[in-house]
Design a protein around this motif. Structure first.
Motif, PDB file in Angstrom:
ATOM      1  N   GLY A 162     -11.927 -10.381  18.947  1.00  0.00           N
ATOM      2  CA  GLY A 162     -12.194 -11.707  19.488  1.00  0.00           C
ATOM      3  C   GLY A 162     -12.369 -12.782  18.437  1.00  0.00           C
ATOM      4  O   GLY A 162     -12.724 -13.916  18.766  1.00  0.00           O
ATOM      5  N   LEU A 163     -12.112 -12.450  17.166  1.00  0.00           N
ATOM      6  CA  LEU A 163     -12.317 -13.398  16.075  1.00  0.00           C
ATOM      7  C   LEU A 163     -10.993 -13.769  15.427  1.00  0.00           C
ATOM      8  O   LEU A 163     -10.075 -12.946  15.340  1.00  0.00           O
ATOM      9  CB  LEU A 163     -13.266 -12.788  15.025  1.00  0.00           C
ATOM     10  N   ARG A 164     -10.878 -15.003  14.961  1.00  0.00           N
ATOM     11  CA  ARG A 164      -9.646 -15.498  14.367  1.00  0.00           C
ATOM     12  C   ARG A 164      -9.900 -16.051  12.959  1.00  0.00           C
ATOM     13  O   ARG A 164     -10.987 -16.538  12.665  1.00  0.00           O
ATOM     14  CB  ARG A 164      -9.036 -16.603  15.239  1.00  0.00           C
ATOM     15  N   ALA A 165      -8.875 -15.971  12.125  1.00  0.00           N
ATOM     16  CA  ALA A 165      -8.966 -16.499  10.762  1.00  0.00           C
ATOM     17  C   ALA A 165      -7.585 -16.988  10.326  1.00  0.00           C
ATOM     18  O   ALA A 165      -6.563 -16.531  10.841  1.00  0.00           O
ATOM     19  CB  ALA A 165      -9.469 -15.424   9.800  1.00  0.00           C
ATOM     20  N   ASP A 166      -7.573 -17.918   9.386  1.00  0.00           N
ATOM     21  CA  ASP A 166      -6.296 -18.371   8.839  1.00  0.00           C
ATOM     22  C   ASP A 166      -5.644 -17.264   8.014  1.00  0.00           C
ATOM     23  O   ASP A 166      -4.446 -16.997   8.136  1.00  0.00           O
ATOM     24  CB  ASP A 166      -6.505 -19.604   7.950  1.00  0.00           C
ATOM     25  N   THR A 167      -6.449 -16.630   7.160  1.00  0.00           N
ATOM     26  CA  THR A 167      -5.933 -15.612   6.244  1.00  0.00           C
ATOM     27  C   THR A 167      -6.884 -14.424   6.205  1.00  0.00           C
ATOM     28  O   THR A 167      -8.103 -14.610   6.161  1.00  0.00           O
ATOM     29  CB  THR A 167      -5.790 -16.168   4.815  1.00  0.00           C
ATOM     30  N   VAL A 168      -6.339 -13.220   6.219  1.00  0.00           N
ATOM     31  CA  VAL A 168      -7.137 -12.019   6.026  1.00  0.00           C
ATOM     32  C   VAL A 168      -6.745 -11.390   4.698  1.00  0.00           C
ATOM     33  O   VAL A 168      -5.569 -11.327   4.346  1.00  0.00           O
ATOM     34  CB  VAL A 168      -6.958 -11.002   7.178  1.00  0.00           C
ATOM     35  N   PHE A 169      -7.743 -10.955   3.950  1.00  0.00           N
ATOM     36  CA  PHE A 169      -7.538 -10.274   2.679  1.00  0.00           C
ATOM     37  C   PHE A 169      -7.948  -8.807   2.859  1.00  0.00           C
ATOM     38  O   PHE A 169      -9.100  -8.516   3.188  1.00  0.00           O
ATOM     39  CB  PHE A 169      -8.376 -10.921   1.579  1.00  0.00           C
ATOM     40  N   LEU A 170      -6.992  -7.899   2.633  1.00  0.00           N
ATOM     41  CA  LEU A 170      -7.233  -6.476   2.802  1.00  0.00           C
ATOM     42  C   LEU A 170      -6.892  -5.735   1.522  1.00  0.00           C
ATOM     43  O   LEU A 170      -6.021  -6.153   0.753  1.00  0.00           O
ATOM     44  CB  LEU A 170      -6.382  -5.914   3.953  1.00  0.00           C
ATOM     45  N   SER A 171      -7.546  -4.595   1.339  1.00  0.00           N
ATOM     46  CA  SER A 171      -7.241  -3.753   0.188  1.00  0.00           C
ATOM     47  C   SER A 171      -6.581  -2.471   0.673  1.00  0.00           C
ATOM     48  O   SER A 171      -5.419  -2.462   1.035  1.00  0.00           O
ATOM     49  CB  SER A 171      -8.508  -3.477  -0.619  1.00  0.00           C
ATOM     50  N   GLY A 172      -7.308  -1.379   0.760  1.00  0.00           N
ATOM     51  CA  GLY A 172      -6.714  -0.125   1.206  1.00  0.00           C
ATOM     52  C   GLY A 172      -6.600   0.870   0.072  1.00  0.00           C
ATOM     53  O   GLY A 172      -7.032   0.624  -1.055  1.00  0.00           O
ATOM     54  N   ASN A 173      -5.989   2.016   0.357  1.00  0.00           N
ATOM     55  CA  ASN A 173      -5.861   3.095  -0.627  1.00  0.00           C
ATOM     56  C   ASN A 173      -4.443   3.277  -1.144  1.00  0.00           C
ATOM     57  O   ASN A 173      -4.232   3.987  -2.125  1.00  0.00           O
ATOM     58  CB  ASN A 173      -6.350   4.416  -0.029  1.00  0.00           C
ATOM     59  N   GLY A 174      -3.470   2.663  -0.485  1.00  0.00           N
ATOM     60  CA  GLY A 174      -2.097   2.797  -0.936  1.00  0.00           C
ATOM     61  C   GLY A 174      -1.212   1.747  -0.298  1.00  0.00           C
ATOM     62  O   GLY A 174      -1.530   1.203   0.760  1.00  0.00           O
ATOM     63  N   LEU A 175      -0.088   1.466  -0.969  1.00  0.00           N
ATOM     64  CA  LEU A 175       0.885   0.517  -0.438  1.00  0.00           C
ATOM     65  C   LEU A 175       2.275   0.918  -0.896  1.00  0.00           C
ATOM     66  O   LEU A 175       2.527   1.041  -2.104  1.00  0.00           O
ATOM     67  CB  LEU A 175       0.575  -0.903  -0.917  1.00  0.00           C
ATOM     68  N   THR A 176       3.174   1.140   0.063  1.00  0.00           N
ATOM     69  CA  THR A 176       4.579   1.390  -0.244  1.00  0.00           C
ATOM     70  C   THR A 176       5.447   0.497   0.637  1.00  0.00           C
ATOM     71  O   THR A 176       5.063   0.148   1.750  1.00  0.00           O
ATOM     72  CB  THR A 176       4.972   2.858   0.003  1.00  0.00           C
ATOM     73  N   ALA A 177       6.622   0.162   0.128  1.00  0.00           N
ATOM     74  CA  ALA A 177       7.521  -0.724   0.870  1.00  0.00           C
ATOM     75  C   ALA A 177       8.022  -0.082   2.145  1.00  0.00           C
ATOM     76  O   ALA A 177       8.247  -0.762   3.152  1.00  0.00           O
ATOM     77  CB  ALA A 177       8.693  -1.124  -0.018  1.00  0.00           C
ATOM     78  N   ASP A 178       8.218   1.232   2.133  1.00  0.00           N
ATOM     79  CA  ASP A 178       8.789   1.898   3.307  1.00  0.00           C
ATOM     80  C   ASP A 178       7.750   2.306   4.341  1.00  0.00           C
ATOM     81  O   ASP A 178       8.084   2.869   5.376  1.00  0.00           O
ATOM     82  CB  ASP A 178       9.607   3.122   2.884  1.00  0.00           C
ATOM     83  N   PHE A 179       6.483   2.001   4.081  1.00  0.00           N
ATOM     84  CA  PHE A 179       5.414   2.396   5.004  1.00  0.00           C
ATOM     85  C   PHE A 179       4.486   1.230   5.284  1.00  0.00           C
ATOM     86  O   PHE A 179       4.328   0.796   6.416  1.00  0.00           O
ATOM     87  CB  PHE A 179       4.650   3.588   4.426  1.00  0.00           C
ATOM     88  N   GLY A 180       3.873   0.709   4.248  1.00  0.00           N
ATOM     89  CA  GLY A 180       2.932  -0.385   4.385  1.00  0.00           C
ATOM     90  C   GLY A 180       1.613  -0.059   3.723  1.00  0.00           C
ATOM     91  O   GLY A 180       1.533   0.811   2.849  1.00  0.00           O
ATOM     92  N   LEU A 181       0.585  -0.763   4.127  1.00  0.00           N
ATOM     93  CA  LEU A 181      -0.761  -0.545   3.604  1.00  0.00           C
ATOM     94  C   LEU A 181      -1.387   0.638   4.333  1.00  0.00           C
ATOM     95  O   LEU A 181      -1.277   0.742   5.556  1.00  0.00           O
ATOM     96  CB  LEU A 181      -1.593  -1.806   3.827  1.00  0.00           C
ATOM     97  N   SER A 182      -2.057   1.515   3.584  1.00  0.00           N
ATOM     98  CA  SER A 182      -2.566   2.743   4.208  1.00  0.00           C
ATOM     99  C   SER A 182      -3.922   3.136   3.658  1.00  0.00           C
ATOM    100  O   SER A 182      -4.367   2.647   2.620  1.00  0.00           O
ATOM    101  CB  SER A 182      -1.565   3.893   4.014  1.00  0.00           C
ATOM    102  N   THR A 183      -4.575   4.050   4.384  1.00  0.00           N
ATOM    103  CA  THR A 183      -5.919   4.518   4.066  1.00  0.00           C
ATOM    104  C   THR A 183      -6.054   5.959   4.544  1.00  0.00           C
ATOM    105  O   THR A 183      -5.285   6.392   5.412  1.00  0.00           O
ATOM    106  CB  THR A 183      -6.984   3.635   4.767  1.00  0.00           C
ATOM    107  N   PRO A 184      -6.997   6.745   4.011  1.00  0.00           N
ATOM    108  CA  PRO A 184      -7.154   8.113   4.487  1.00  0.00           C
ATOM    109  C   PRO A 184      -7.886   8.239   5.823  1.00  0.00           C
ATOM    110  O   PRO A 184      -7.870   9.309   6.426  1.00  0.00           O
ATOM    111  CB  PRO A 184      -7.992   8.790   3.384  1.00  0.00           C
ATOM    112  N   ALA A 185      -8.523   7.168   6.289  1.00  0.00           N
ATOM    113  CA  ALA A 185      -9.468   7.299   7.400  1.00  0.00           C
ATOM    114  C   ALA A 185      -9.054   6.477   8.612  1.00  0.00           C
ATOM    115  O   ALA A 185      -8.862   5.261   8.518  1.00  0.00           O
ATOM    116  CB  ALA A 185     -10.864   6.866   6.946  1.00  0.00           C
ATOM    117  N   LEU A 186      -8.957   7.112   9.759  1.00  0.00           N
ATOM    118  CA  LEU A 186      -8.588   6.420  10.998  1.00  0.00           C
ATOM    119  C   LEU A 186      -9.538   5.282  11.356  1.00  0.00           C
ATOM    120  O   LEU A 186      -9.079   4.196  11.733  1.00  0.00           O
ATOM    121  CB  LEU A 186      -8.506   7.424  12.148  1.00  0.00           C
TER     122      LEU A 186
END
Length: 254
Positions: A162-186
């Motif tokens: 229910g919340l909105r923002a202009d920009t979100v900044f995320l980190s994560g555990n991995g990033l690949t072009a063929d998958f995207g941003l990822s993490t070990p935990a659901l």
């Protein structure tokens, strides 16, 4: 140099920096690229590292690293990434910050701003802004995930929806072009996706130890990423693939 010595040095370099390149190892070990690749492949088979294009990173797994472990990796690079991201934030902006060591550093870089509206599920981000009462901070509730000092779970996801923002900044555990941003935990992925869903623009803050790494759970697909801010040690081939996928790549020097 015998194989066992080479492999000990490779693991020592990984523990110290979080990532190694084949080119750097060839120079350090005075070995051929073929020999280094063979060593990396063997160590990967033993579960001690993850292979990437042109090198290797510390093994990612279903176990999340402790916050102290994450903070100690590539700290100078994370600080430079956070500073570059902060330079694009203007007084009065509405932003969302996910959990992570780099987003915490971003929060620290923003405490002198005025009139920001900050949405977060990170306790450390929220605590950072206690020194900045000129900015509005919205913190969601839910289940505490100790390893990242953040709130996750159904309640958090529902509130974030229910919340909105202009920009979100995320980190994560991995990033690949063929998958995207990822993490070990659901649960972490669910919360990050909810943060991204409420933002016009998604910016990934990912240092070189995570570029080219795929963790087990997709957070944000590449098609949803607008910008990546990373450091000069990131794999060039992976960065080119991300650019080809439409992601604006901003490389900073530590």
């Amino acid at each position: 140099m015998i194989a066992a010595q080479r492999r000990r040095l490779i693991l020592a370099a990984l523990r110290g920096d979080g990532a190694v390149s084949i080119a750097a190892l060839v120079e350090q070990l005075q070995s051929s690229a073929v020999t280094v690749r063979r060593d990396l492949d063997l160590l990967a088979d033993e579960g001690l590292l993850d292979r990437t294009h042109g090198g290797a990173v510390l093994r990612s797994s279903s176990r999340e690293s402790s916050y102290a472990e994450k903070l100690s990796q590539a700290l100078a690079e994370k600080t430079a990434i956070a500073a570059r991201a902060a330079a694009g934030v203007r007084d009065g902006d509405s932003i969302a910050l996910g959990p992570g060591t780099t987003t915490e550093l971003l929060a620290k870089a923003l405490v002198g701003r005025m009139g920001l509206r900050v949405v977060t599920n990170s306790l450390l981000v929220a605590e950072t802004f206690t020194a900045s009462p000129e900015n509005e901070v919205v913190v969601v509730g839910g289940e505490l995930r100790h390893s990242i000092r953040a709130v996750v779970g159904g309640t958090a996801v529902q509130q974030l929806a229910g919340l909105r923002a202009d920009t979100v900044f995320l980190s994560g555990n991995g990033l690949t072009a063929d998958f995207g941003l990822s993490t070990p935990a659901l649960p972490v992925a669910d919360a990050d996706r909810a943060l991204a869903a409420g933002a016009e623009r998604v910016v990934a803050l990912v240092d070189r130890t995570k570029v080219g790494v795929r963790s087990s759970v997709l957070t944000v697909p590449t098609t949803r990423l607008d910008t990546l801010v990373t450091d000069g040690g990131a794999d060039a081939g992976e960065l080119d693939a991300l650019r080809a996928a439409g992601v604006a790549v901003d490389v900073v020097s530590a």
